[in-house]
Write an enzyme that holds these catalytic residues in place. Structure first.
Site, PDB file in Angstrom:
ATOM      1  N   ASP A 207      39.305  24.929  38.388  1.00 28.77           N
ATOM      2  CA  ASP A 207      39.685  26.320  38.640  1.00 28.77           C
ATOM      3  C   ASP A 207      40.764  26.809  37.673  1.00 28.77           C
ATOM      4  OD1 ASP A 207      39.902  28.794  40.403  1.00 28.77           O
ATOM      5  OD2 ASP A 207      41.920  27.977  40.646  1.00 28.77           O
ATOM      6  N   LEU A 288      43.567  34.256  43.478  1.00 27.90           N
ATOM      7  CA  LEU A 288      43.349  35.477  42.686  1.00 27.90           C
ATOM      8  C   LEU A 288      43.099  35.184  41.205  1.00 27.90           C
ATOM      9  CD1 LEU A 288      46.104  37.766  44.244  1.00 27.90           C
ATOM     10  CD2 LEU A 288      43.650  37.874  44.642  1.00 27.90           C
ATOM     11  N   ARG A 289      43.016  33.904  40.864  1.00 24.29           N
ATOM     12  CA  ARG A 289      42.833  33.566  39.455  1.00 24.29           C
ATOM     13  C   ARG A 289      41.517  34.121  38.905  1.00 24.29           C
ATOM     14  NH1 ARG A 289      44.344  28.271  39.584  1.00 24.29           N
ATOM     15  NH2 ARG A 289      46.493  28.715  39.028  1.00 24.29           N
ATOM     16  N   GLY A 290      40.478  34.113  39.730  1.00 22.45           N
ATOM     17  CA  GLY A 290      39.186  34.640  39.280  1.00 22.45           C
ATOM     18  C   GLY A 290      39.251  36.116  38.949  1.00 22.45           C
TER      19      GLY A 290
END
Length: 353
Positions: A207, A288-290
């Protein structure tokens, strides 16, 4: 004073613009070069599909950078975030510094590398006896302002992968030993590659990579022949082959430089940002990285295409590369993760237009 290095004696690199196919891999690398804050690329695919060749080719394509002479960290001569403390002291004391122009560093991290080799080491004996902070720089120092390539990253020790990802995210590397601490800039594009047959990365580490490109062996016989022929021409007469692709290389290099320059002015509308977040929520993407990476990649792709406004097509081109590896794995699920992203994207973006 600015010096330059003669590159004529350096072994020729296969030109990036001559690489046939593997469009997802090439686009991911280009976008990360335009905006390193995307967070790097994880390239998973079969052996012999040109992963290493492509990564070295993108590094060779990039414009040369100015660095401070004899500085082990490739310090920028004017940007405080990209320079060592020693260079900052020289500038603060109004001393002149010599600058040299070099190619963007391309550092290979060997599979058996130790933590000391990666991070660098502090000479405790010299510190205690002479009161001097003596530091032997590691690979993270050499990779500053360049590309750090880890082949077979899925076979690397997890704690080393953690160190790489932390440095890539923060832009700094800190080494501490016996109460002595040294920090230096380590701002690089992290590129990992591997063969899924040899094992997967842990989801929480996967991720952390900004983008994920899956590549497969080309099946079309005519395309395979073209790839073999191109490589044979290069091996037979590298200089003639480089001259053949010179104008293509120059055009792509200029396109990347223009995109880097214009990136800060690219507009991504509120409506598109909301829809991107809807896709992430619908896919149950953790954190919230995506959302952040998709926004950054879409802006970089718009800049690459000389557009001031991010469009639906820009988002469509990058969203699978940004989200595919963030989906929760279900061992009973037979649907490809990329197809799941495309399906949800279509439902939210296209069907609601």
């Amino acid at each position: 004073m600015i010096l330059t290095i003669n590159h004529s004696a350096i072994r020729p690199i296969f030109p990036f613009t001559a690489i046939v196919g593997q469009e997802d891999m090439k686009l991911s690398l280009i976008l990360n070069v335009i905006d390193p804050k995307i967070g790097g690329v994880m390239i998973m695919g079969d052996r012999g599909t040109g992963k290493s060749t492509t990564i070295r080719a993108i590094a060779d394509l990039l414009p040369e950078i100015d660095v401070v002479v004899n500085d082990p960290f490739n310090s920028h001569p004017s940007d405080p975030d990209l320079m060592s403390d020693a260079v900052k002291l020289l500038l603060d004391s109004k001393k002149s510094i010599d600058v040299i122009r070099i190619k963007v560093p391309m550092i290979d991290l060997p599979l058996g590398a130790t933590e000391d080799r990666v991070c660098g080491t502090i000479d405790i004996e010299k510190a205690l006896t002479e009161g001097i902070k003596s530091f032997e720089p590691g690979l993270l120092a050499k990779a500053n302002r360049g590309i750090l390539y880890v082949d077979e990253v899925n076979l690397l020790d997890d704690h080393l992968v953690d160190i790489l990802l932390d440095s890539a995210a923060s832009g700094w590397n800190t080494v501490e030993r016996e109460g002595i601490s040294i920090r230096h800039p380590s701002n690089f594009v992290l590129v990992g590659s591997g063969n899924p047959e040899e094992g997967e990365l842990r989801p929480q580490l996967l991720d952390r990579f900004g983008m994920h490109a899956e590549i497969r062996t080309v099946k079309d016989p005519e395309l395979r022949v073209k790839i073999v022929d191109e490589r044979s021409q290069f091996d037979r007469d590298p200089q003639f082959y480089l001259n053949k692709y010179y104008s293509h290389q120059v055009n792509l290099k200029q396109r990347i430089m223009n995109a880097q320059k214009n990136l800060a002015t690219i507009n991504l509308s509120y409506d598109l940002r909301v829809k991107i977040s809807k896709v992430c929520a619908e896919l149950n993407v953790d954190g919230l990285r995506g959302d952040i990476v998709t926004n950054r990649a879409a802006k970089a792709f718009a800049a690459y295409n000389e557009s001031q406004q991010v469009t639906l097509d820009h988002v469509k081109k990058v969203i699978v590369l940004c989200l595919r590896h963030r989906l929760r794995k279900d061992p009973l699920e037979s649907v490809d993760s990329g197809l799941k992203v495309e399906k949800v994207f279509s439902e939210i973006f296209v069907d609601n237009v």
